[in-house]
Design a protein around this motif. Sequence first.
Motif, PDB file in Angstrom:
ATOM      1  N   ALA A  72       1.084  -1.175  -0.020  1.00  0.00           N
ATOM      2  CA  ALA A  72       0.234   0.097   0.076  1.00  0.00           C
ATOM      3  C   ALA A  72       0.794   1.271  -0.145  1.00  0.00           C
ATOM      4  O   ALA A  72       0.684   2.319  -0.773  1.00  0.00           O
ATOM      5  CB  ALA A  72      -1.145   0.131   1.247  1.00  0.00           C
ATOM      6  N   PHE A  73       2.048   1.234   0.726  1.00  0.00           N
ATOM      7  CA  PHE A  73       2.881   2.332   0.747  1.00  0.00           C
ATOM      8  C   PHE A  73       3.393   2.808  -0.572  1.00  0.00           C
ATOM      9  O   PHE A  73       3.379   3.859  -1.085  1.00  0.00           O
ATOM     10  CB  PHE A  73       3.822   2.121   1.663  1.00  0.00           C
ATOM     11  CG  PHE A  73       5.168   3.246   1.837  1.00  0.00           C
ATOM     12  CD1 PHE A  73       4.965   4.456   2.380  1.00  0.00           C
ATOM     13  CD2 PHE A  73       6.293   2.799   1.180  1.00  0.00           C
ATOM     14  CE1 PHE A  73       6.155   5.367   2.297  1.00  0.00           C
ATOM     15  CE2 PHE A  73       7.312   3.785   0.925  1.00  0.00           C
ATOM     16  CZ  PHE A  73       7.164   4.872   1.755  1.00  0.00           C
ATOM     17  N   PHE A  74       4.048   1.691  -1.183  1.00  0.00           N
ATOM     18  CA  PHE A  74       4.565   1.918  -2.497  1.00  0.00           C
ATOM     19  C   PHE A  74       3.512   2.377  -3.500  1.00  0.00           C
ATOM     20  O   PHE A  74       3.802   2.832  -4.466  1.00  0.00           O
ATOM     21  CB  PHE A  74       5.278   0.694  -3.103  1.00  0.00           C
ATOM     22  CG  PHE A  74       6.631   0.468  -2.168  1.00  0.00           C
ATOM     23  CD1 PHE A  74       7.658   1.448  -2.048  1.00  0.00           C
ATOM     24  CD2 PHE A  74       6.987  -0.873  -1.395  1.00  0.00           C
ATOM     25  CE1 PHE A  74       8.741   1.090  -1.343  1.00  0.00           C
ATOM     26  CE2 PHE A  74       8.225  -0.840  -0.812  1.00  0.00           C
ATOM     27  CZ  PHE A  74       8.871   0.108  -0.630  1.00  0.00           C
TER      28      PHE A  74
ATOM     29  N   GLN B  11       1.145   6.321  -7.220  1.00  0.00           N
ATOM     30  CA  GLN B  11      -0.003   7.201  -7.514  1.00  0.00           C
ATOM     31  C   GLN B  11       0.221   8.386  -7.091  1.00  0.00           C
ATOM     32  O   GLN B  11      -0.274   9.360  -7.977  1.00  0.00           O
ATOM     33  CB  GLN B  11      -1.294   6.725  -6.534  1.00  0.00           C
ATOM     34  CG  GLN B  11      -1.953   5.441  -7.006  1.00  0.00           C
ATOM     35  CD  GLN B  11      -2.837   4.734  -6.077  1.00  0.00           C
ATOM     36  OE1 GLN B  11      -2.956   5.258  -4.661  1.00  0.00           O
ATOM     37  NE2 GLN B  11      -3.525   3.809  -6.518  1.00  0.00           N
ATOM     38  N   SER B  12       1.222   9.141  -6.501  1.00  0.00           N
ATOM     39  CA  SER B  12       1.305  10.372  -6.191  1.00  0.00           C
ATOM     40  C   SER B  12       2.693  11.112  -7.180  1.00  0.00           C
ATOM     41  O   SER B  12       3.064  11.848  -7.102  1.00  0.00           O
ATOM     42  CB  SER B  12       1.936  10.427  -4.720  1.00  0.00           C
ATOM     43  OG  SER B  12       2.980  10.019  -4.322  1.00  0.00           O
ATOM     44  N   GLY B  13       2.967   9.910  -7.755  1.00  0.00           N
ATOM     45  CA  GLY B  13       4.284  10.536  -8.895  1.00  0.00           C
ATOM     46  C   GLY B  13       5.610  10.315  -8.116  1.00  0.00           C
ATOM     47  O   GLY B  13       6.600  10.621  -8.850  1.00  0.00           O
TER      48      GLY B  13
ATOM     49  N   VAL C 253      13.573   3.363  -7.145  1.00  0.00           N
ATOM     50  CA  VAL C 253      12.077   3.380  -7.303  1.00  0.00           C
ATOM     51  C   VAL C 253      11.751   4.984  -7.429  1.00  0.00           C
ATOM     52  O   VAL C 253      10.639   5.132  -7.761  1.00  0.00           O
ATOM     53  CB  VAL C 253      11.542   2.650  -6.053  1.00  0.00           C
ATOM     54  CG1 VAL C 253      11.748   1.223  -5.934  1.00  0.00           C
ATOM     55  CG2 VAL C 253      11.718   3.362  -4.853  1.00  0.00           C
ATOM     56  N   CYS C 254      12.421   5.817  -7.326  1.00  0.00           N
ATOM     57  CA  CYS C 254      11.905   7.271  -7.654  1.00  0.00           C
ATOM     58  C   CYS C 254      11.683   7.299  -8.918  1.00  0.00           C
ATOM     59  O   CYS C 254      12.588   6.955  -9.923  1.00  0.00           O
ATOM     60  CB  CYS C 254      12.959   8.251  -7.029  1.00  0.00           C
ATOM     61  SG  CYS C 254      12.985   8.251  -5.262  1.00  0.00           S
ATOM     62  N   ALA C 255      10.598   8.225  -9.178  1.00  0.00           N
ATOM     63  CA  ALA C 255      10.324   8.423 -10.731  1.00  0.00           C
ATOM     64  C   ALA C 255      11.193   9.573 -11.240  1.00  0.00           C
ATOM     65  O   ALA C 255      11.888  10.188 -10.444  1.00  0.00           O
ATOM     66  CB  ALA C 255       8.886   9.129 -10.636  1.00  0.00           C
ATOM     67  N   LYS C 256      11.722   9.474 -12.392  1.00  0.00           N
ATOM     68  CA  LYS C 256      12.725  10.369 -12.938  1.00  0.00           C
ATOM     69  C   LYS C 256      12.263  11.563 -13.138  1.00  0.00           C
ATOM     70  O   LYS C 256      11.002  11.930 -13.615  1.00  0.00           O
ATOM     71  CB  LYS C 256      13.253   9.950 -14.119  1.00  0.00           C
ATOM     72  CG  LYS C 256      13.991   8.664 -14.108  1.00  0.00           C
ATOM     73  CD  LYS C 256      14.764   8.154 -15.486  1.00  0.00           C
ATOM     74  CE  LYS C 256      15.364   6.631 -15.002  1.00  0.00           C
ATOM     75  NZ  LYS C 256      16.464   6.238 -16.069  1.00  0.00           N
ATOM     76  N   SER C 257      12.976  12.547 -12.885  1.00  0.00           N
ATOM     77  CA  SER C 257      12.686  14.129 -12.884  1.00  0.00           C
ATOM     78  C   SER C 257      12.554  14.294 -14.305  1.00  0.00           C
ATOM     79  O   SER C 257      13.261  14.294 -15.046  1.00  0.00           O
ATOM     80  CB  SER C 257      13.424  14.838 -12.093  1.00  0.00           C
ATOM     81  OG  SER C 257      12.881  16.137 -12.382  1.00  0.00           O
ATOM     82  N   THR C 258      11.532  15.094 -14.826  1.00  0.00           N
ATOM     83  CA  THR C 258      11.546  15.593 -16.216  1.00  0.00           C
ATOM     84  C   THR C 258      12.093  17.091 -16.311  1.00  0.00           C
ATOM     85  O   THR C 258      12.420  17.804 -17.331  1.00  0.00           O
ATOM     86  CB  THR C 258      10.035  15.764 -16.656  1.00  0.00           C
ATOM     87  OG1 THR C 258       9.420  16.504 -15.856  1.00  0.00           O
ATOM     88  CG2 THR C 258       9.576  14.262 -16.705  1.00  0.00           C
ATOM     89  N   SER C 259      12.530  17.730 -15.091  1.00  0.00           N
ATOM     90  CA  SER C 259      12.914  18.919 -15.067  1.00  0.00           C
ATOM     91  C   SER C 259      14.607  18.939 -15.750  1.00  0.00           C
ATOM     92  O   SER C 259      15.260  17.945 -15.269  1.00  0.00           O
ATOM     93  CB  SER C 259      12.945  19.652 -13.782  1.00  0.00           C
ATOM     94  OG  SER C 259      13.806  18.770 -12.727  1.00  0.00           O
TER      95      SER C 259
END
Length: 72
Positions: A7-9, A14-16, A64-70
């Motif tokens: 649930a945590f992951f 879901q929050s990006g 596991v972190c989403a890659k930043s698009t900045s």
Amino acid sequence: MQEKLDAFFLKGQQSGHFRVDISAAAITECFHGLFFTMIEAERLGRVPRTRVLTIIELVLMEGVCAKSTSPS
């Protein structure tokens, strides 16, 4: 505990904050493996006890972190 980690992951996905190309269940399994392996490494004297949690956090979050698009 497994359901709570799933649930945590999932919430993080879901929050990006966490990548979505790996399922929350798979990330949980990776966390379990990383956690138990680092505990064993500390027990064997391969990793200092004071660094175990930091190493787990860094390795897990970098994986596991989403890659930043900045722009960098």
